[in-house]
Design a protein around this motif. Sequence first.
Motif, PDB file in Angstrom:
ATOM      1  N   UNK A 237       0.806  -1.219   0.000  1.00 37.96           N
ATOM      2  CA  UNK A 237       0.000   0.000   0.000  1.00 37.96           C
ATOM      3  C   UNK A 237       0.839   1.268   0.000  1.00 37.96           C
ATOM      4  N   UNK A 238       2.109   1.159   0.373  1.00 29.83           N
ATOM      5  CA  UNK A 238       2.936   2.338   0.618  1.00 29.83           C
ATOM      6  C   UNK A 238       2.974   3.293  -0.575  1.00 29.83           C
ATOM      7  N   UNK A 239       3.364   2.799  -1.751  1.00 31.89           N
ATOM      8  CA  UNK A 239       3.524   3.677  -2.913  1.00 31.89           C
ATOM      9  C   UNK A 239       2.205   4.312  -3.322  1.00 31.89           C
ATOM     10  N   UNK A 240       1.139   3.510  -3.312  1.00 33.34           N
ATOM     11  CA  UNK A 240      -0.174   4.042  -3.688  1.00 33.34           C
ATOM     12  C   UNK A 240      -0.623   5.125  -2.695  1.00 33.34           C
ATOM     13  N   UNK A 241      -0.438   4.865  -1.393  1.00 36.23           N
ATOM     14  CA  UNK A 241      -0.893   5.816  -0.381  1.00 36.23           C
ATOM     15  C   UNK A 241      -0.130   7.131  -0.463  1.00 36.23           C
ATOM     16  N   UNK A 242       1.170   7.051  -0.656  1.00 34.15           N
ATOM     17  CA  UNK A 242       1.971   8.271  -0.754  1.00 34.15           C
ATOM     18  C   UNK A 242       1.641   9.049  -2.028  1.00 34.15           C
ATOM     19  N   UNK A 243       1.377   8.314  -3.114  1.00 35.60           N
ATOM     20  CA  UNK A 243       0.984   8.983  -4.361  1.00 35.60           C
ATOM     21  C   UNK A 243      -0.350   9.697  -4.185  1.00 35.60           C
ATOM     22  N   UNK A 244      -1.312   9.040  -3.546  1.00 37.75           N
ATOM     23  CA  UNK A 244      -2.617   9.669  -3.311  1.00 37.75           C
ATOM     24  C   UNK A 244      -2.458  10.895  -2.415  1.00 37.75           C
ATOM     25  N   UNK A 245      -1.620  10.789  -1.404  1.00 40.47           N
ATOM     26  CA  UNK A 245      -1.340  11.922  -0.508  1.00 40.47           C
ATOM     27  C   UNK A 245      -0.765  13.098  -1.293  1.00 40.47           C
ATOM     28  N   UNK A 250      -1.628  18.422  -3.569  1.00 46.26           N
ATOM     29  CA  UNK A 250      -1.438  19.363  -4.680  1.00 46.26           C
ATOM     30  C   UNK A 250      -2.755  20.070  -5.025  1.00 46.26           C
ATOM     31  N   UNK A 251      -3.822  19.299  -5.110  1.00 46.55           N
ATOM     32  CA  UNK A 251      -5.122  19.878  -5.463  1.00 46.55           C
ATOM     33  C   UNK A 251      -5.563  20.888  -4.411  1.00 46.55           C
ATOM     34  N   UNK A 252      -5.433  20.510  -3.135  1.00 49.85           N
ATOM     35  CA  UNK A 252      -5.897  21.392  -2.066  1.00 49.85           C
ATOM     36  C   UNK A 252      -4.998  22.612  -1.909  1.00 49.85           C
ATOM     37  N   UNK A 253      -3.706  22.453  -2.166  1.00 50.62           N
ATOM     38  CA  UNK A 253      -2.812  23.608  -2.103  1.00 50.62           C
ATOM     39  C   UNK A 253      -3.204  24.647  -3.144  1.00 50.62           C
ATOM     40  N   UNK A 254      -3.567  24.172  -4.339  1.00 49.01           N
ATOM     41  CA  UNK A 254      -3.990  25.099  -5.389  1.00 49.01           C
ATOM     42  C   UNK A 254      -5.371  25.672  -5.103  1.00 49.01           C
ATOM     43  N   UNK A 259       0.691  27.502   0.371  1.00 48.25           N
ATOM     44  CA  UNK A 259       1.921  26.962  -0.233  1.00 48.25           C
ATOM     45  C   UNK A 259       2.502  25.808   0.585  1.00 48.25           C
ATOM     46  N   UNK A 260       1.877  24.654   0.477  1.00 46.85           N
ATOM     47  CA  UNK A 260       2.289  23.504   1.274  1.00 46.85           C
ATOM     48  C   UNK A 260       2.842  22.370   0.427  1.00 46.85           C
ATOM     49  N   UNK A 261       2.574  22.392  -0.868  1.00 38.54           N
ATOM     50  CA  UNK A 261       2.873  21.232  -1.706  1.00 38.54           C
ATOM     51  C   UNK A 261       4.368  20.926  -1.781  1.00 38.54           C
ATOM     52  N   UNK A 262       5.227  21.945  -1.724  1.00 38.63           N
ATOM     53  CA  UNK A 262       6.667  21.707  -1.843  1.00 38.63           C
ATOM     54  C   UNK A 262       7.214  20.908  -0.664  1.00 38.63           C
ATOM     55  N   UNK A 263       6.462  20.869   0.451  1.00 38.51           N
ATOM     56  CA  UNK A 263       6.913  20.113   1.621  1.00 38.51           C
ATOM     57  C   UNK A 263       6.523  18.639   1.544  1.00 38.51           C
ATOM     58  N   UNK A 264       5.657  18.292   0.590  1.00 39.01           N
ATOM     59  CA  UNK A 264       5.140  16.929   0.515  1.00 39.01           C
ATOM     60  C   UNK A 264       6.235  15.892   0.275  1.00 39.01           C
ATOM     61  N   UNK A 265       7.183  16.103  -0.647  1.00 39.62           N
ATOM     62  CA  UNK A 265       8.230  15.084  -0.838  1.00 39.62           C
ATOM     63  C   UNK A 265       9.000  14.776   0.436  1.00 39.62           C
ATOM     64  N   UNK A 266       9.300  15.800   1.222  1.00 39.57           N
ATOM     65  CA  UNK A 266      10.038  15.578   2.467  1.00 39.57           C
ATOM     66  C   UNK A 266       9.194  14.789   3.465  1.00 39.57           C
TER      67      UNK A 266
END
Length: 645
Positions: A237-245, A250-254, A259-266
């Motif tokens: 589930x890990x990859x799918x869950x992180x991708x959905x997150x 991204x959608x909600x940041x826009x 400006x929160x999306x840039x913190x998501x990878x970390x």
Amino acid sequence: MAHAMFSRSLRPAIRPSLWRPHRYAHSSQFQPFVPPSPSSLGKPTEAKTYKRTIKWFRRIFYISLATGVAYGIDTQFYASSLTRTARTFSLGLFVALDYKINFRPEPPLANSIAAVHARNAQRLSDLLRHNGGLYLKMGQAIAMQSAILPPEFQQMFSRMFDDAPQNDWKDIEKVIREDFGKSPEEVFGISFTGAPDKGVMERKARASASVAQVHWARLQDGREVAIKIQKREIAQQLEWDLWAFKVVTYIYSKMFDIPFYSLVPYISERLSLETDFVNEADNSENMANLVAAEPRLRDRVYIPRIYRELSSKRVMTAEWIEGVRLWDKDAITRSWRGGSGQGSPGCHGTPLDQPADSSAKESLRTSRTKPVRDYWRGQNNRGGLGLSLKDVMTTMVDLFSAQMFLWGYVHCDPHPGNIFIRRKPSGKPELVLIDHGLYIHMEPGFRHQYARFWKALLTFDNHTMGEIVKSWGVNNPDFFASATLMRPYSGGDMSTQRGIQGLSKSERAQRHFEMQQRMRQATREMLGDETKWPQELIFIGRNLRIVQGNNQFLGSPVNRVKITGIWASRALVEAPDLPLAEKIRNLGRHFIFRAVLFTSDIFFYFTKVRQFLKLGGGMEDEIEAQMQTMAKDMGVELNHSVFEG
């Protein structure tokens, strides 16, 4: 003859007219039978074949069949990852649409904005609990930063610390076989059938969290261990869950212009590392070495040993710890009944098993389940560790302050479930820290800068504080300072909220809407330039908030802000990577700083006296009340304890 007589007897009863023949005449001339002409029948119509109905039934059948097959494949081979992702996107779209329509002073499809928040908080709560796994971990990550959310979301996230359901033994056994290529009996040298020369292991977990569960076992050589086993579905589930997150963020940041999306990878990287038990073992051993090398902590903090030969990426075997959880305040403070010069089980040379007659000890040693070791509570089970909450909390603040300012290696999940308290034979407390999956590393330059920032906060050095936070891309220093201290920062100008008494219902709704808009703007200003924002601050803030919650839960026995500030100042003197001349200057500043903090002690002891006289709460309660007042000015209602759930 009888028949004839019977016939004659009936004839008078029959009316004569019924026996007369009738003649029918047509009013028109007789016409031969001919078929009607085509023109008189109208246009021809096709016979009903129900082709369209059959086509739709066929489509529905194929769609249902394909959905069923896809669901079966997803369940059997992908641990329901596709289903969970589809559920996430559909709910995210539904919630976004709800806010797009109803986030206004007078929502057209709700009684108020609060009602919109409440129903969407419930929807999100249902999603997190239904999906489970990493979604619960994400919920816990958000829970500690939920202060900027509406109160309805705060209350929902405060329940994110509940235990998760545990997996069946067959799934746990599969994980062990996949990682070691052998059965649990072979890996750990145990027997489930009672073989006398083997160890034992409980199939039922002693604790279960969102990612893993813990089983007790006794190895062949007598060592008692905690075997932490990752739930089998997590890896799939890990990859799918992180991708959905990532996509939803991204959608909600826009959509909400935060400006929160840039913190998501970390954040995703940190969450991903939590599922790697080799990383957790590394963190645990690194922290054990740092604690052992620090004289001020080595006799007060304990990190359990890791058994690498019995560990893998999804299985980690560690020393079993007998202790009292931090949330059991009564068990920590009740009087000690375990005997003079004795510590709690397993603490600094104190044997796990109560010194008793040989037959009792042998019974404990050969038990097929974990022995109950509560002798230290006394005969009526009313005793405790007999410890001071002040000593316990001082150790905790010292430990996490050293991590932030001295080592730059920070445990970011110090909630009460990850902290055990034991009693040493000397009668002093020992804090045991477990669950080392979530850590962040602070580079020396940033660590020194963060220490200077804390000193500036506590001395109202607005110039230094402003320079530091602006280098981090923050456009609202006061708001950021308040979020760091977990109390209102009064070094700059703070707007005040005009009272709402006397306003009409529509005016109050408009004011509430404007306040929430201000909060969104303040959040944007605090995040500021996301390219400069130190990503570590997300998890450092989480650590600070949890430690504050722990102190508040125990009744604010220590001046947390002062202790943290002293460590920040002292680290600038002791840091080995600073030039000698700068360390000497920092030493002089440190003594001045200690004198300035005396005023903080005055306030702390004032609240302690008031608390003793039952005229109010402790220092953390006062800070919480001040934060609630400040937050209302910014459009947020803080109305719950961090561990309310």
